[in-house]
Design an enzyme around this catalytic site. Structure first.
Site, PDB file in Angstrom:
ATOM      1  N   HIS A   1       1.637   9.908  -2.373  1.00 31.66           N
ATOM      2  CA  HIS A   1       2.193   8.549  -2.358  1.00 31.66           C
ATOM      3  C   HIS A   1       1.269   7.459  -2.916  1.00 31.66           C
ATOM      4  CE1 HIS A   1       0.332   8.035   1.700  1.00 31.66           C
ATOM      5  NE2 HIS A   1       0.352   6.771   1.405  1.00 31.66           N
TER       6      HIS A   1
ATOM      7  N   LYS B   1       5.770   5.683  -0.955  1.00 28.84           N
ATOM      8  CA  LYS B   1       6.521   6.516  -0.004  1.00 28.84           C
ATOM      9  C   LYS B   1       8.005   6.551  -0.317  1.00 28.84           C
ATOM     10  CE  LYS B   1       3.483   6.774   3.984  1.00 28.84           C
ATOM     11  NZ  LYS B   1       3.237   6.311   5.352  1.00 28.84           N
TER      12      LYS B   1
ATOM     13  N   HIS C   1      -6.089   3.573  -0.932  1.00 31.09           N
ATOM     14  CA  HIS C   1      -6.147   3.242   0.495  1.00 31.09           C
ATOM     15  C   HIS C   1      -6.353   4.459   1.401  1.00 31.09           C
ATOM     16  CE1 HIS C   1      -1.741   3.979   0.253  1.00 31.09           C
ATOM     17  NE2 HIS C   1      -1.768   4.185   1.555  1.00 31.09           N
ATOM     18  N   HIS C   2      -6.278   5.676   0.849  1.00 35.43           N
ATOM     19  CA  HIS C   2      -6.576   6.871   1.666  1.00 35.43           C
ATOM     20  C   HIS C   2      -7.872   7.560   1.251  1.00 35.43           C
ATOM     21  CE1 HIS C   2      -3.060   6.919   4.241  1.00 35.43           C
ATOM     22  NE2 HIS C   2      -2.293   6.688   3.190  1.00 35.43           N
TER      23      HIS C   2
ATOM     24  N   HIS D   1       0.802  -1.229   0.000  1.00 35.55           N
ATOM     25  CA  HIS D   1       0.000   0.000   0.000  1.00 35.55           C
ATOM     26  C   HIS D   1       0.834   1.277   0.000  1.00 35.55           C
ATOM     27  CE1 HIS D   1       0.803  -0.659   4.268  1.00 35.55           C
ATOM     28  NE2 HIS D   1       0.557   0.622   4.465  1.00 35.55           N
ATOM     29  N   ASP D   2       1.941   1.288   0.760  1.00 34.38           N
ATOM     30  CA  ASP D   2       2.721   2.527   0.892  1.00 34.38           C
ATOM     31  C   ASP D   2       3.983   2.541   0.037  1.00 34.38           C
ATOM     32  OD1 ASP D   2       1.164   4.145   2.472  1.00 34.38           O
ATOM     33  OD2 ASP D   2       2.097   3.547   4.370  1.00 34.38           O
TER      34      ASP D   2
ATOM     35  N   ASP E   1      -5.321  -0.118   8.565  1.00 31.08           N
ATOM     36  CA  ASP E   1      -4.254   0.907   8.627  1.00 31.08           C
ATOM     37  C   ASP E   1      -4.478   1.818   9.844  1.00 31.08           C
ATOM     38  OD1 ASP E   1      -1.921   1.929   7.545  1.00 31.08           O
ATOM     39  OD2 ASP E   1      -2.936   3.296   6.159  1.00 31.08           O
TER      40      ASP E   1
HETATM   41 FE   LIG Z   1      -0.516   5.352   2.866  1.00 29.77          FE
END
Ligand SMILES: [Fe+2]
Length: 232
Positions: A125, A100, A149-150, A96-97, A178
């Site tokens: 991101h 970043k 996911h955000h 998911h990240d 999360d």
């Molecule tokens: Fe994230």
């Protein structure tokens, strides 16, 4: 009589031939299944390596991706079993990240609140992650978790401001996992809360930040189970 014997011999030969075909088919099937398992394992190893490359930068959240993936899969099991069984779900949770990698250390590790400009960079991101993974064919719906996911149930999330059911279901489940992890992990500006406290915060966000059905799934998983997953 001779004709009969001949017929029997031919039938027996046919039977042996059929048995050989059946054996060949079984062998082929076994080999195919082994190859599929190997492919699955190498996909998983690739996904883990990518996820770990991101994690390696961040001492605070260490093992965050593995932990949050475990919480997310547990929630998926409690709410939507086919979703939990789809390997894309776990891939998406782990990655998911990944975007970043493009966020500068000064922003990623800033102990205080971000400025408006820093927030803009940070909030890129999900799209950066989605772009990084775009060309990888074996990552299908996993990419949707990375991108969305955000998002928030009420449409106030990012990057696309999707609302309710427009948000892919795996991303909705993931958002809760999360948040659960964030709330139960020490941060530079506050100590970790308990799972019970985190649950209250998430329940309060049902229908605004979070998908109500996914919040209900959270209610079906015990604190003890989350403790167990965290310790694993
Ligand atoms: Fe994230």
């Amino acid at each position: 009589m001779e004709a009969d014997a001949d017929l029997v011999a031919r039938l027996e030969e046919k039977e042996r031939q059929l048995e050989r075909y059946a054996t060949d088919l079984r062998e082929t099937f076994k080999a195919e299944r082994k190859r599929a398992q190997e492919l699955r394992a190498s996909y998983m190893a690739t996904v883990r390596a990518l996820a770990n490359a991101v994690e390696a930068r961040d001492a605070y959240t260490g093992r965050h991706a593995e932990r949050v993936a475990a919480y997310g899969l547990e929630l998926a099991h409690a709410g939507d079993v086919p979703l939990a069984r789809d390997q894309q779900t776990e891939f998406g949770f782990l990655l998911h990240d990944v975007g970043k990698v493009a966020v500068p250390d000064a922003i990623l590790f800033k102990p205080g609140p971000l400025t408006a400009e820093e927030r803009v960079l940070m909030e890129q991101h999900p799209v950066i992650g989605w772009e990084i993974l775009r060309g990888i064919d074996f990552l299908g719906d996993a990419k949707l978790v990375v991108r969305h996911h955000h998002e928030r149930w009420d449409g106030a999330g990012y990057p696309d401001g999707l609302t309710g059911d427009e948000i892919p279901v795996a991303a909705r489940v993931f958002a809760i996992a999360d948040a659960l992890d964030a709330l139960t992990t020490d941060r530079p500006y506050r100590p970790a809360g308990s799972f019970t406290q985190a649950r209250k915060v998430i329940e309060a966000g049902s229908g605004s930040q979070f998908c109500p059905a996914s919040v209900q799934a959270l209610g079906r998983v015990s604190d003890a189970r989350f403790e167990e997953l965290r310790a694993a």
